[in-house]
Each structure stands twice: as C-alpha cells, then as structure tokens.
Write a protein that holds these residues in place. Sequence first.
Motif, mmCIF file in Angstrom:
data_model
loop_
_atom_site.group_PDB
_atom_site.id
_atom_site.type_symbol
_atom_site.label_atom_id
_atom_site.label_comp_id
_atom_site.label_asym_id
_atom_site.label_seq_id
_atom_site.Cartn_x
_atom_site.Cartn_y
_atom_site.Cartn_z
ATOM 1 N N VAL A 276 0.838 -1.205 0.000
ATOM 2 C CA VAL A 276 0.000 0.000 0.000
ATOM 3 C C VAL A 276 0.872 1.253 0.000
ATOM 4 C CG1 VAL A 276 -1.663 1.345 1.338
ATOM 5 C CG2 VAL A 276 -1.970 -1.116 1.078
ATOM 6 N N ALA A 277 1.949 1.226 0.800
ATOM 7 C CA ALA A 277 2.856 2.376 0.815
ATOM 8 C C ALA A 277 3.559 2.532 -0.529
ATOM 9 C CB ALA A 277 3.882 2.216 1.933
ATOM 10 N N GLU A 278 3.971 1.416 -1.113
ATOM 11 C CA GLU A 278 4.645 1.453 -2.411
ATOM 12 C C GLU A 278 3.698 1.903 -3.517
ATOM 13 O OE1 GLU A 278 7.654 0.762 -5.376
ATOM 14 O OE2 GLU A 278 7.702 1.079 -3.219
ATOM 15 N N TRP A 279 2.401 1.641 -3.328
ATOM 16 C CA TRP A 279 1.428 2.001 -4.358
ATOM 17 C C TRP A 279 1.358 3.509 -4.575
ATOM 18 C CZ3 TRP A 279 -0.646 -2.497 -6.353
ATOM 19 C CH2 TRP A 279 -1.491 -2.332 -7.440
ATOM 20 N N MET A 280 1.891 4.267 -3.662
ATOM 21 C CA MET A 280 1.946 5.710 -3.860
ATOM 22 C C MET A 280 2.767 6.049 -5.096
ATOM 23 S SD MET A 280 3.215 8.714 -1.246
ATOM 24 C CE MET A 280 4.939 8.202 -1.385
ATOM 25 N N MET A 281 3.764 5.212 -5.412
ATOM 26 C CA MET A 281 4.557 5.434 -6.621
ATOM 27 C C MET A 281 3.767 5.133 -7.881
ATOM 28 S SD MET A 281 8.419 4.141 -5.792
ATOM 29 C CE MET A 281 9.404 4.951 -4.523
ATOM 30 N N VAL A 282 2.659 4.419 -7.731
ATOM 31 C CA VAL A 282 1.773 4.152 -8.868
ATOM 32 C C VAL A 282 0.764 5.277 -9.038
ATOM 33 C CG1 VAL A 282 0.107 2.527 -9.843
ATOM 34 C CG2 VAL A 282 2.063 1.668 -8.524
ATOM 35 N N THR A 283 0.233 5.754 -7.928
ATOM 36 C CA THR A 283 -0.822 6.777 -7.998
ATOM 37 C C THR A 283 -0.281 8.199 -8.151
ATOM 38 O OG1 THR A 283 -0.884 6.906 -5.584
ATOM 39 C CG2 THR A 283 -2.402 5.375 -6.637
ATOM 40 N N LEU A 284 0.907 8.465 -7.599
ATOM 41 C CA LEU A 284 1.430 9.830 -7.640
ATOM 42 C C LEU A 284 1.650 10.345 -9.062
ATOM 43 C CD1 LEU A 284 2.235 12.208 -5.869
ATOM 44 C CD2 LEU A 284 4.568 11.308 -5.794
ATOM 45 N N PRO A 285 2.286 9.579 -9.980
ATOM 46 C CA PRO A 285 2.397 10.077 -11.359
ATOM 47 C C PRO A 285 1.046 10.364 -11.987
ATOM 48 C CG PRO A 285 3.870 8.226 -11.015
ATOM 49 C CD PRO A 285 3.000 8.304 -9.804
ATOM 50 N N ASN A 286 0.056 9.545 -11.662
ATOM 51 C CA ASN A 286 -1.292 9.764 -12.159
ATOM 52 C C ASN A 286 -1.821 11.122 -11.725
ATOM 53 O OD1 ASN A 286 -4.278 9.466 -12.397
ATOM 54 N ND2 ASN A 286 -3.733 7.373 -12.972
#
Length: 373
Positions: A276-286
């Motif tokens: 979940v914490a790593e998923w920030m790298m997926v959502t942040l560029p979005n």
Amino acid sequence: MEINLNIKPNLQIRSFYLFFVIVSIQIGVGIMGVPRIIFEASGRDAWISVILAFLYIVLLLSVMFLILKPYDNADIFGIQIDIFGNWIGKLLGTIYIAYFVLNLFTVLITYIEVVTIFIFPDLNNFFMAILLVALILYSTIGGIRVIIGVCFLFFILSHWLVLLLAQPIWEMDWSHFQPMFQSSLTDLLEEARQTAYTFSGIELLFLLYPFVQNKKSVKLPVYLGALWSALLVMAATVVVTGFFTPEEIKAREWSVLGLYKIQSFSFVERFDYIVVAEWMMVTLPNMILCSWAVIYGIKRLYKIPQKTTLYVLVSLLAIASIFTKEHYVIQALINFSAKLGFWIIYIYPFLLLILVYVKKRIFQNKGAVNHEK
C-alpha cells in the motif's frame, strides 16, 4: 488563442517517453478493484472483457491521431476553438479541465481511503491529503520535463510489485475458469465499458502531442503503453479470478490488494502494508499528470499563470478531502467521473473526428473554387 503551438526546445520531449506517460496515467487506483467490477457481470470470462476494452482503446487512439493529423502542432483546446469557435470551444475546454480536476480528486481520496483501511484506521484525511498535495506541488511546479522524469522513474521503481504475485499465481485454481465462453456478448461489452475509469487517461495525448519532438514515431510508444496497461489489468483479472472463489471476489472491494494481503514473510508479517505504501509510486504520477493538465489547460484558455492555478488547485484538493471521508461519497464521485469520462474520452473523439474532416473538406472545396476563379 493560437491554434498551433510553438513549443520551446527546452520544453519538448521525445516520443519514447509517451510509453511511460500512458502507463502512468492509466494504471492507478482503478486497477486495485477493477477485477471485482468486471467479474460481477461476465464472471469467469472477465478476461475477455479486458481484451475487448483494449481493442476499443486501440481504435480510439487511431481516431485521436487522425484528429491531430490535419494540424501542425495543435492540442485539444486549439482544435476545439478552431472547430466550434471561441465561446463554445472554451466551454468544451473548460469541461475537459473540470474532468481532469475530478479525476485527480478521485484518485487522491481513493488512495487515502486505501491507506486508512489497510494501515491507519484513525488517519486524518486532511493530514494525508496535505502530504500528497505537497508531493504533487513539488513535482508539478518543475514543469513538463520533470513530470515526465517522475513517470519514468516511478515506472521503474514500482513494477517490481508484479513479481510478488508469484505465490498467488502458483496457488491458482484453474478450474475457476471453466466452463469458458458462457457470458453473452452483451455482458462482455457491458463489463468492457466498466473499465472506462481504469483505462482513462489516454486523452492526455491531446495535450502532450505539441510537446513531442519526433512526431513521426509517436504512435508506437503510445500503442505499446496502452498494451502494457492492458496486460497489467489482464494479469490482475486472471490472477484474482483464479485465486479467489466467486464469493470471495464479490466480498473483496480491493481484490488485487487482497492478493498481497495473504502473503507473509519471515521478516515481515503484514506485507500488504509495504504494498500500500509502495502504491503511492503508482498513484502519484497519475495525480501529477492530471494536475499538470489542469494548470496547462487554464493557462491556454484563460491566460492564468500556471503557478497561481497550481497553488489554488492543491489548496482546494486538501480542503475538499475533509468532506469526503465516507465510502459512499467516494464511490459516488468515482461513478460520476467514470460516466463523464466515458462520454468525453470514449465517445466524443468520434464526433470530433467527423467535424474536423468536414471542415477540412469545406476549406479544400473553397480553395479549389477560388483557384478556378
């Protein structure tokens, strides 16, 4: 307002990077729950709906390139003003901007909700929103090339999460896919439409196209980016369908995150915390790409400086997050964003293509008549 833009060399990007942009804007919070949404109507044939959705995306991208082709270096805002005139063109452009704001906000509050559910149940929405909008502000203020760099870097740093699906893949029950091809074409098409929110983002091509240096080679990275996104959604859908029973899929709203939750290692008990914490790298560029689209569009239409718009935007996002704690409110916003995006992204370009080529044919005929005179 100028229809065709003259972009400075220091703001131009290579077409190669559009691959990472397309993947970054399409893969975000939507992929965490889309397998359950697809499964609800088409069942074990959910993977077929993903294929149909991808084929439509390819068709849509081809239409977008045909719209851009008659212009030297135009974006969607210039094209709409050229076709519809100043007033209607600006109104349509404002709708585009409003959609990007809504999409940005839904991604923000959805990720906050996921963090609240999986890690910090008592987390203050406003505090988490401040942290995220600070990252959005810091990245977006650097300009388009910094944003592209963030997309490229986070693509590399986040895709290792796919490797962690090895255990669920190994434990899949392939009988969950049998019997195959039982869903009707209507059900498959309906569930393909349900992927509209997940696959949204390709409309950003209408904004980034003027910034691309080598436009002759722009199609390949865009199509490959859409293919990569579809493969990731396909993989998530297949693994979720094969690992969970139908009852378990319907009971898990974030079914993809559920695949990580069942895993544990000797050195960490709750591995889903890390995911979940790593998923920030997926959502942040979005979120960064959406924020850039907003400030760029407002500058194009209304000549308001991008920094001014950015400061106002992040402030409004942080404040609005206070009033969107309930799940039903978040889901209602997501559903509205998906419905609005369906018409803007998946239907409107076909109408625009007709109008662009009708206007082109009219001007060609007028030119021929004047030449004969």
